[in-house]
Design a protein around this motif. Structure first.
Motif, PDB file in Angstrom:
ATOM      1  N   VAL A   1       0.811  -1.170   0.063  1.00  0.00           N
ATOM      2  CA  VAL A   1       0.008  -0.041   0.146  1.00  0.00           C
ATOM      3  C   VAL A   1       0.927   1.301   0.035  1.00  0.00           C
ATOM      4  O   VAL A   1       0.659   2.198  -0.665  1.00  0.00           O
ATOM      5  N   THR A   2       1.813   1.161   0.747  1.00  0.00           N
ATOM      6  CA  THR A   2       2.904   2.346   0.773  1.00  0.00           C
ATOM      7  C   THR A   2       3.510   2.522  -0.563  1.00  0.00           C
ATOM      8  O   THR A   2       3.623   3.595  -1.046  1.00  0.00           O
ATOM      9  N   GLY A   3       4.007   1.482  -0.892  1.00  0.00           N
ATOM     10  CA  GLY A   3       4.625   1.724  -2.419  1.00  0.00           C
ATOM     11  C   GLY A   3       3.642   2.189  -3.640  1.00  0.00           C
ATOM     12  O   GLY A   3       3.924   3.180  -4.280  1.00  0.00           O
ATOM     13  N   ALA A   4       2.441   1.670  -3.480  1.00  0.00           N
ATOM     14  CA  ALA A   4       1.349   2.252  -4.531  1.00  0.00           C
ATOM     15  C   ALA A   4       1.155   3.694  -4.062  1.00  0.00           C
ATOM     16  O   ALA A   4       0.704   4.770  -5.262  1.00  0.00           O
ATOM     17  N   SER A   5       0.959   4.297  -2.871  1.00  0.00           N
ATOM     18  CA  SER A   5       0.617   5.625  -2.481  1.00  0.00           C
ATOM     19  C   SER A   5       1.946   6.464  -2.830  1.00  0.00           C
ATOM     20  O   SER A   5       1.531   7.749  -3.344  1.00  0.00           O
ATOM     21  N   TYR A   6       3.080   6.130  -2.902  1.00  0.00           N
ATOM     22  CA  TYR A   6       4.107   6.821  -3.567  1.00  0.00           C
ATOM     23  C   TYR A   6       4.292   6.693  -5.075  1.00  0.00           C
ATOM     24  O   TYR A   6       5.196   7.165  -5.853  1.00  0.00           O
ATOM     25  N   GLY A   7       3.318   5.951  -5.914  1.00  0.00           N
ATOM     26  CA  GLY A   7       3.442   6.046  -7.390  1.00  0.00           C
ATOM     27  C   GLY A   7       3.992   4.748  -7.929  1.00  0.00           C
ATOM     28  O   GLY A   7       4.276   4.844  -9.043  1.00  0.00           O
ATOM     29  N   LEU A   8       4.527   4.024  -7.133  1.00  0.00           N
ATOM     30  CA  LEU A   8       5.413   2.875  -7.642  1.00  0.00           C
ATOM     31  C   LEU A   8       4.472   1.823  -8.411  1.00  0.00           C
ATOM     32  O   LEU A   8       3.457   1.566  -7.819  1.00  0.00           O
ATOM     33  N   ASP A   9       4.727   1.207  -9.626  1.00  0.00           N
ATOM     34  CA  ASP A   9       4.063   0.221 -10.212  1.00  0.00           C
ATOM     35  C   ASP A   9       4.037  -0.973  -9.080  1.00  0.00           C
ATOM     36  O   ASP A   9       5.079  -1.669  -8.923  1.00  0.00           O
ATOM     37  N   SER A  10       2.836  -1.706  -8.671  1.00  0.00           N
ATOM     38  CA  SER A  10       2.731  -2.732  -7.805  1.00  0.00           C
ATOM     39  C   SER A  10       3.532  -3.822  -8.241  1.00  0.00           C
ATOM     40  O   SER A  10       4.491  -4.681  -7.401  1.00  0.00           O
ATOM     41  N   GLU A  11       3.234  -4.129  -9.612  1.00  0.00           N
ATOM     42  CA  GLU A  11       3.771  -5.519 -10.202  1.00  0.00           C
ATOM     43  C   GLU A  11       5.565  -5.320 -10.052  1.00  0.00           C
ATOM     44  O   GLU A  11       6.206  -6.321 -10.135  1.00  0.00           O
ATOM     45  N   GLN A  12       6.091  -4.243 -10.413  1.00  0.00           N
ATOM     46  CA  GLN A  12       7.292  -3.765 -10.489  1.00  0.00           C
ATOM     47  C   GLN A  12       7.861  -3.928  -9.213  1.00  0.00           C
ATOM     48  O   GLN A  12       9.034  -4.551  -8.845  1.00  0.00           O
ATOM     49  N   LEU A  13       7.235  -3.401  -8.184  1.00  0.00           N
ATOM     50  CA  LEU A  13       7.836  -3.367  -6.788  1.00  0.00           C
ATOM     51  C   LEU A  13       7.677  -4.984  -6.175  1.00  0.00           C
ATOM     52  O   LEU A  13       8.737  -5.308  -5.677  1.00  0.00           O
ATOM     53  N   LEU A  14       7.049  -5.591  -6.576  1.00  0.00           N
ATOM     54  CA  LEU A  14       6.816  -7.145  -6.237  1.00  0.00           C
ATOM     55  C   LEU A  14       8.022  -7.852  -6.857  1.00  0.00           C
ATOM     56  O   LEU A  14       8.633  -8.751  -6.053  1.00  0.00           O
ATOM     57  N   LYS A  15       8.271  -7.550  -8.216  1.00  0.00           N
ATOM     58  CA  LYS A  15       9.378  -8.093  -8.787  1.00  0.00           C
ATOM     59  C   LYS A  15      10.540  -7.653  -8.172  1.00  0.00           C
ATOM     60  O   LYS A  15      11.637  -8.824  -7.851  1.00  0.00           O
ATOM     61  N   VAL A  16      10.814  -6.927  -7.634  1.00  0.00           N
ATOM     62  CA  VAL A  16      12.222  -6.311  -7.046  1.00  0.00           C
ATOM     63  C   VAL A  16      12.243  -7.014  -5.628  1.00  0.00           C
ATOM     64  O   VAL A  16      13.309  -7.383  -5.154  1.00  0.00           O
ATOM     65  N   LEU A  17      11.033  -6.789  -5.012  1.00  0.00           N
ATOM     66  CA  LEU A  17      10.998  -7.586  -3.520  1.00  0.00           C
ATOM     67  C   LEU A  17      11.436  -8.947  -3.523  1.00  0.00           C
ATOM     68  O   LEU A  17      11.939  -9.499  -2.624  1.00  0.00           O
ATOM     69  N   LYS A  18      10.743  -9.754  -4.672  1.00  0.00           N
ATOM     70  CA  LYS A  18      10.828 -11.197  -4.893  1.00  0.00           C
ATOM     71  C   LYS A  18      12.406 -11.538  -5.036  1.00  0.00           C
ATOM     72  O   LYS A  18      12.736 -12.681  -4.580  1.00  0.00           O
ATOM     73  N   ALA A  19      13.242 -10.584  -5.501  1.00  0.00           N
ATOM     74  CA  ALA A  19      14.569 -10.804  -5.594  1.00  0.00           C
ATOM     75  C   ALA A  19      15.326 -10.223  -4.346  1.00  0.00           C
ATOM     76  O   ALA A  19      16.919 -10.337  -4.574  1.00  0.00           O
ATOM     77  N   SER A  20      14.857  -9.973  -3.529  1.00  0.00           N
ATOM     78  CA  SER A  20      15.752  -9.126  -2.293  1.00  0.00           C
ATOM     79  C   SER A  20      15.202  -9.846  -1.091  1.00  0.00           C
ATOM     80  O   SER A  20      14.518 -10.696  -0.977  1.00  0.00           O
ATOM     81  N   TYR A  21      15.931  -9.466  -0.054  1.00  0.00           N
ATOM     82  CA  TYR A  21      15.681 -10.035   1.270  1.00  0.00           C
ATOM     83  C   TYR A  21      14.367  -9.983   1.912  1.00  0.00           C
ATOM     84  O   TYR A  21      13.763 -10.515   2.712  1.00  0.00           O
TER      85      TYR A  21
END
Length: 297
Positions: free
Chosen positions: A189-209
Motif C-alpha cells: 500500500v505504501t509503495g502504491a501511494s508513492y506511485g510505484l508500479d505494484s507489479e514492478q515493486l513485487l518483482k524487486v522484493l521477490k529478488a531481495s531479502y
C-alpha cells in the motif's frame, strides 16, 4: 483399517479424498450433508452421527473450524470420547490452543483412547496434492501407528513431543502468517501511494531479502486480481493469531508485532471481511489511504 473423518470443509474434504484415493476405507460425517456428498460418491461411507462414526472406526480424524467445535465433537454429549472404544486413535487436524489439546488428551487417556494434536499447514492446494506439513503432539507410540496415514496427507511430518506440542508449533506458524500478511500489505500500500508500479515493486522484493511466501501468495493469487475467495479465511487467521499471542504473553513478552496483526485482522473482520481470504487484511489499509493495490490496466 477403517478411518473416520469428521469435518469435510475446504481442508477436510481434500484430506479425506486423499485417503480414499490411497485405498483406505473412510467413513465421513459433517454438520451439513452436501459437504460429504462428493466423498460418498467417491466411495466413502456416510455416518449419520458422531457416535456412529466413533464406534465403527479404528482411527478418528477431525478437521474443524474453531476450538469450541473441537471440544463439542470430542467431549460433548454423544461425542467421540463417549463412544470410541479403548485402543482407538484420534487425530485432530484443527488449529487450536495447547490447552484445548491437553484437555482432550487427558480425557481421552482416561478412556484408554489415544489423542494426537496434529494441525496442518499448506492450504487447500497442499491438502489436495498430499504435500501438507503436519505437526504432531501426543503419545509417540500412537504417532508411529498412524504414520502411514499421515504419509498420505503430507510430505513434512514431524513428531514434536507431548500433547499440545503440535498445536504450539502451528500457532507459531500462524503468528508468522499473520505478521507477514500485515507487513506485506503495509509495504505494498505504501509503495502504491508513492506511485510505484505494484507489479514492478513485487518483482524487486521477490529478488531481495524482503521476499516471503506470504508476499508472493497474497499479491499474485489474490490482491492483484482483486479476487478474495479464501484459501484461508480472515476469521481463521484472526483466531489463530489471538491464540498465538497468548503463547507470547505466557512466554514473558510484553510487546510483540502479533498485537498489531491481531488488531488488523480484527478490523478486517469487523468490516465484514471474515469469510474472505486472509489477504483481504489489505483492504482496510487501502480504504484508509485511498489507494488500491492492483495490476496496471
Amino acid at each position: 483399517m477403517k478411518i473416520g473423518f469428521i469435518g469435510t470443509g475446504v481442508m477436510g474434504s481434500r484430506m479425506a479424498q486423499r485417503l480414499l484415493s490411497h485405498g483406505f476405507q473412510v467413513a465421513v460425517h459433517n454438520r451439513t450433508f452436501p459437504k460429504v456428498q462428493p466423498l460418498i460418491e467417491n466411495g466413502a461411507k456416510y455416518a449419520e452421527t458422531i457416535s456412529e462414526l466413533s464406534s465403527q472406526c479404528d482411527i478418528v480424524c477431525t478437521c474443524l473450524s474453531m476450538p469450541q467445535d473441537v471440544m463439542n465433537v470430542y467431549i460433548g454429549k454423544n461425542g467421540i470420547i463417549e463412544n470410541a472404544q479403548p485402543g482407538k486413535i484420534c487425530i485432530d487436524f484443527t488449529s487450536v490452543g495447547a490447552d484445548t489439546s491437553k484437555t482432550i488428551f487427558e480425557l481421552a487417556g482416561g478412556r484408554e483412547i489415544s489423542y494426537l494434536d496434529c494441525p496442518v499447514s499448506g492450504g487447500p492446494e497442499g491438502a489436495e496434492s498430499g504435500t501438507l506439513t503436519l505437526m504432531a503432539g501426543g503419545e509417540k507410540m500412537a504417532f508411529q501407528k498412524v504414520k502411514p496415514v499421515l504419509d498420505v496427507l503430507g510430505d513434512t511430518i514431524e513428531y514434536l513431543g507431548p500433547s499440545g506440542s503440535g498445536s504450539i508449533a502451528k500457532l507459531i506458524n500462524q503468528y508468522l502468517v499473520a505478521v507477514h500478511s500485515l507487513a506485506a500489505s503495509e509495504a505494498m500500500v505504501t509503495g502504491a501511494s508513492y506511485g510505484l508500479d505494484s507489479e514492478q515493486l513485487l518483482k524487486v522484493l521477490k529478488a531481495s531479502y524482503g521476499d516471503s511466501r506470504i508476499l508472493r501468495r497474497h499479491m499474485e493469487q489474490y490482491v492483484f486480481g482483486r479476487l478474495f475467495t479464501p484459501g484461508g479465511a480472515v476469521k481463521y487467521v484472526h483466531k489463530d493469531v489471538r491464540l498465538a499471542n497468548q503463547l507470547l504473553h505466557e512466554a514473558g513478552l510484553s510487546q510483540y508485532t502479533g498485537q498489531m496483526a491481531e488488531k488488523a485482522f480484527q478490523t478486517a473482520a469487523e468490516k465484514g471481511l471474515c469469510d474472505q481470504d486472509m489477504s483481504a487484511v489489505i483492504k482496510p489499509l487501502e480504504e484508509e489511504t485511498g489507494i488500491i493495490v492492483k495490476r496496471k490496466q
